[in-house]
Design a protein around this motif. Sequence first.
Motif, PDB file in Angstrom:
ATOM      1  N   THR A 197       0.802  -1.217   0.000  1.00  0.00           N
ATOM      2  CA  THR A 197       0.000   0.000   0.000  1.00  0.00           C
ATOM      3  C   THR A 197       0.836   1.269   0.000  1.00  0.00           C
ATOM      4  OG1 THR A 197      -0.143  -0.054   2.403  1.00  0.00           O
ATOM      5  CG2 THR A 197      -1.926  -1.124   1.174  1.00  0.00           C
ATOM      6  N   ARG A 198       2.154   1.141  -0.007  1.00  0.00           N
ATOM      7  CA  ARG A 198       3.012   2.327  -0.010  1.00  0.00           C
ATOM      8  C   ARG A 198       2.788   3.104  -1.300  1.00  0.00           C
ATOM      9  NH1 ARG A 198       8.403   0.331   0.213  1.00  0.00           N
ATOM     10  NH2 ARG A 198       7.888  -0.133   2.348  1.00  0.00           N
ATOM     11  N   THR A 199       2.719   4.435  -1.184  1.00  0.00           N
ATOM     12  CA  THR A 199       2.539   5.264  -2.369  1.00  0.00           C
ATOM     13  C   THR A 199       3.845   5.307  -3.136  1.00  0.00           C
ATOM     14  OG1 THR A 199       3.074   7.244  -1.124  1.00  0.00           O
ATOM     15  CG2 THR A 199       0.752   6.688  -1.313  1.00  0.00           C
ATOM     16  N   LYS A 200       3.741   5.130  -4.417  1.00  0.00           N
ATOM     17  CA  LYS A 200       4.924   5.128  -5.261  1.00  0.00           C
ATOM     18  C   LYS A 200       5.165   6.544  -5.788  1.00  0.00           C
ATOM     19  CE  LYS A 200       4.088   0.373  -6.626  1.00  0.00           C
ATOM     20  NZ  LYS A 200       3.004   0.143  -5.717  1.00  0.00           N
ATOM     21  N   PRO A 201       6.422   7.021  -5.794  1.00  0.00           N
ATOM     22  CA  PRO A 201       6.679   8.357  -6.321  1.00  0.00           C
ATOM     23  C   PRO A 201       6.427   8.384  -7.831  1.00  0.00           C
ATOM     24  CG  PRO A 201       8.730   7.240  -5.835  1.00  0.00           C
ATOM     25  CD  PRO A 201       7.611   6.364  -5.319  1.00  0.00           C
ATOM     26  N   LYS A 202       5.899   9.511  -8.304  1.00  0.00           N
ATOM     27  CA  LYS A 202       5.618   9.648  -9.721  1.00  0.00           C
ATOM     28  C   LYS A 202       6.926   9.881 -10.473  1.00  0.00           C
ATOM     29  CE  LYS A 202       1.008  11.476  -9.068  1.00  0.00           C
ATOM     30  NZ  LYS A 202       0.111  12.580  -9.292  1.00  0.00           N
ATOM     31  N   PRO A 203       7.099   9.227 -11.602  1.00  0.00           N
ATOM     32  CA  PRO A 203       8.328   9.450 -12.365  1.00  0.00           C
ATOM     33  C   PRO A 203       8.304  10.854 -12.978  1.00  0.00           C
ATOM     34  CG  PRO A 203       6.838   8.020 -13.572  1.00  0.00           C
ATOM     35  CD  PRO A 203       6.241   8.231 -12.212  1.00  0.00           C
ATOM     36  N   PRO A 204       9.465  11.495 -13.094  1.00  0.00           N
ATOM     37  CA  PRO A 204       9.489  12.836 -13.680  1.00  0.00           C
ATOM     38  C   PRO A 204       9.136  12.761 -15.163  1.00  0.00           C
ATOM     39  CG  PRO A 204      11.711  12.033 -13.315  1.00  0.00           C
ATOM     40  CD  PRO A 204      10.776  11.041 -12.684  1.00  0.00           C
TER      41      PRO A 204
END
Length: 75
Positions: free
Chosen positions: A20-27
């Motif tokens: 459930t960890r939020t994944k960082p958005k790729p640039p």
Amino acid sequence: MPLDVFAALGALVRAEAARTRTKPKPPTDQPPAQRSNSPAPPPVEPPATAAVPAPPVKKRHPLARLMQKLTTLIG
């Protein structure tokens, strides 16, 4: 035997937290949007209302916070 139960429970909690960890958005490779040269509208001010003082915040017991976090993770 009891340690096996706690080890399994810990593994389940870690797996659920990882799932459930939020994944960082790729640039993005796109340049930022260009601003228009038109003047911006003036900021809207909220209507004047009577300021109501906030009620005092009660400190929760550390175990209550821990139980809340566990409940959030598990269910």
